[in-house]
Motif scaffolding. Sequence first.
Motif, PDB file in Angstrom:
ATOM      1  N   UNK A 103       0.828  -1.204   0.000  1.00 21.79           N
ATOM      2  CA  UNK A 103       0.000   0.000   0.000  1.00 21.79           C
ATOM      3  C   UNK A 103       0.860   1.251   0.000  1.00 21.79           C
ATOM      4  N   UNK A 104       1.941   1.246   0.751  1.00 24.12           N
ATOM      5  CA  UNK A 104       2.849   2.394   0.768  1.00 24.12           C
ATOM      6  C   UNK A 104       3.476   2.617  -0.601  1.00 24.12           C
ATOM      7  N   UNK A 105       3.864   1.537  -1.257  1.00 23.16           N
ATOM      8  CA  UNK A 105       4.463   1.644  -2.587  1.00 23.16           C
ATOM      9  C   UNK A 105       3.456   2.214  -3.583  1.00 23.16           C
ATOM     10  N   UNK A 106       2.220   1.732  -3.520  1.00 21.91           N
ATOM     11  CA  UNK A 106       1.177   2.205  -4.422  1.00 21.91           C
ATOM     12  C   UNK A 106       0.880   3.685  -4.177  1.00 21.91           C
ATOM     13  N   UNK A 107       0.852   4.097  -2.917  1.00 23.77           N
ATOM     14  CA  UNK A 107       0.601   5.500  -2.582  1.00 23.77           C
ATOM     15  C   UNK A 107       1.736   6.383  -3.094  1.00 23.77           C
ATOM     16  N   UNK A 108       2.984   5.934  -2.952  1.00 23.60           N
ATOM     17  CA  UNK A 108       4.135   6.673  -3.445  1.00 23.60           C
ATOM     18  C   UNK A 108       4.066   6.846  -4.963  1.00 23.60           C
ATOM     19  N   UNK A 109       3.704   5.782  -5.687  1.00 22.90           N
ATOM     20  CA  UNK A 109       3.594   5.852  -7.145  1.00 22.90           C
ATOM     21  C   UNK A 109       2.482   6.800  -7.568  1.00 22.90           C
ATOM     22  N   UNK A 110       1.347   6.781  -6.860  1.00 19.78           N
ATOM     23  CA  UNK A 110       0.229   7.672  -7.180  1.00 19.78           C
ATOM     24  C   UNK A 110       0.615   9.131  -6.944  1.00 19.78           C
ATOM     25  N   UNK A 111       1.294   9.404  -5.828  1.00 15.99           N
ATOM     26  CA  UNK A 111       1.732  10.770  -5.546  1.00 15.99           C
ATOM     27  C   UNK A 111       2.714  11.266  -6.597  1.00 15.99           C
ATOM     28  N   UNK A 112       3.594  10.394  -7.064  1.00 16.38           N
ATOM     29  CA  UNK A 112       4.540  10.768  -8.119  1.00 16.38           C
ATOM     30  C   UNK A 112       3.798  11.072  -9.417  1.00 16.38           C
ATOM     31  N   UNK A 113       2.780  10.285  -9.731  1.00 22.79           N
ATOM     32  CA  UNK A 113       1.989  10.523 -10.935  1.00 22.79           C
ATOM     33  C   UNK A 113       1.243  11.853 -10.827  1.00 22.79           C
ATOM     34  N   UNK A 114       0.666  12.137  -9.653  1.00 25.44           N
ATOM     35  CA  UNK A 114      -0.090  13.381  -9.453  1.00 25.44           C
ATOM     36  C   UNK A 114       0.821  14.608  -9.558  1.00 25.44           C
ATOM     37  N   UNK A 115       2.012  14.530  -9.004  1.00 22.50           N
ATOM     38  CA  UNK A 115       2.911  15.678  -9.049  1.00 22.50           C
ATOM     39  C   UNK A 115       3.509  15.863 -10.440  1.00 22.50           C
ATOM     40  N   UNK A 116       3.495  14.827 -11.258  1.00 26.02           N
ATOM     41  CA  UNK A 116       4.042  14.912 -12.599  1.00 26.02           C
ATOM     42  C   UNK A 116       3.037  15.306 -13.663  1.00 26.02           C
ATOM     43  N   UNK A 117       1.794  15.581 -13.283  1.00 26.69           N
ATOM     44  CA  UNK A 117       0.780  15.973 -14.260  1.00 26.69           C
ATOM     45  C   UNK A 117       1.111  17.329 -14.854  1.00 26.69           C
ATOM     46  N   UNK A 118       0.821  17.485 -16.136  1.00 27.78           N
ATOM     47  CA  UNK A 118       1.035  18.775 -16.785  1.00 27.78           C
ATOM     48  C   UNK A 118      -0.081  19.015 -17.797  1.00 27.78           C
ATOM     49  N   UNK A 119      -0.207  20.273 -18.205  1.00 22.35           N
ATOM     50  CA  UNK A 119      -1.215  20.649 -19.196  1.00 22.35           C
ATOM     51  C   UNK A 119      -0.922  19.893 -20.483  1.00 22.35           C
ATOM     52  N   UNK A 120      -1.954  19.308 -21.067  1.00 21.33           N
ATOM     53  CA  UNK A 120      -1.808  18.548 -22.309  1.00 21.33           C
ATOM     54  C   UNK A 120      -1.783  17.051 -22.105  1.00 21.33           C
ATOM     55  N   UNK A 121      -1.619  16.603 -20.854  1.00 24.21           N
ATOM     56  CA  UNK A 121      -1.642  15.162 -20.586  1.00 24.21           C
ATOM     57  C   UNK A 121      -3.045  14.609 -20.800  1.00 24.21           C
TER      58      UNK A 121
END
Length: 83
Positions: free
Chosen positions: A19-37
């Motif tokens: 669960x910790x690993x999944x949460x870390x991956x989700x947070x990384x995906x959320x912080x990496x979002x940009x316009x146009x994705x």
Amino acid sequence: IGYIVFIVGMFYLLLIRPQRKQKRERNAMMSGLSVGDEIYTVGGMLGTITRIKEHTIWLRISEKCEIELLKTSIGGINTRTED
């Protein structure tokens, strides 16, 4: 006492750690979002990000339609190519 330590260790390895690993991956995906994705929501809606705010995003779902969504409703980045 050995059995209790074993059970706690198994809970950690099978439940808490993934669960910790999944949460870390989700947070990384959320912080990496940009316009146009291109993303999809947990409700199954597909669209392109047009604006990003602190807790929300604007998603273009058609040529003339944009909606504002909470970032928590993002399911993931759409990597699938058109058929």
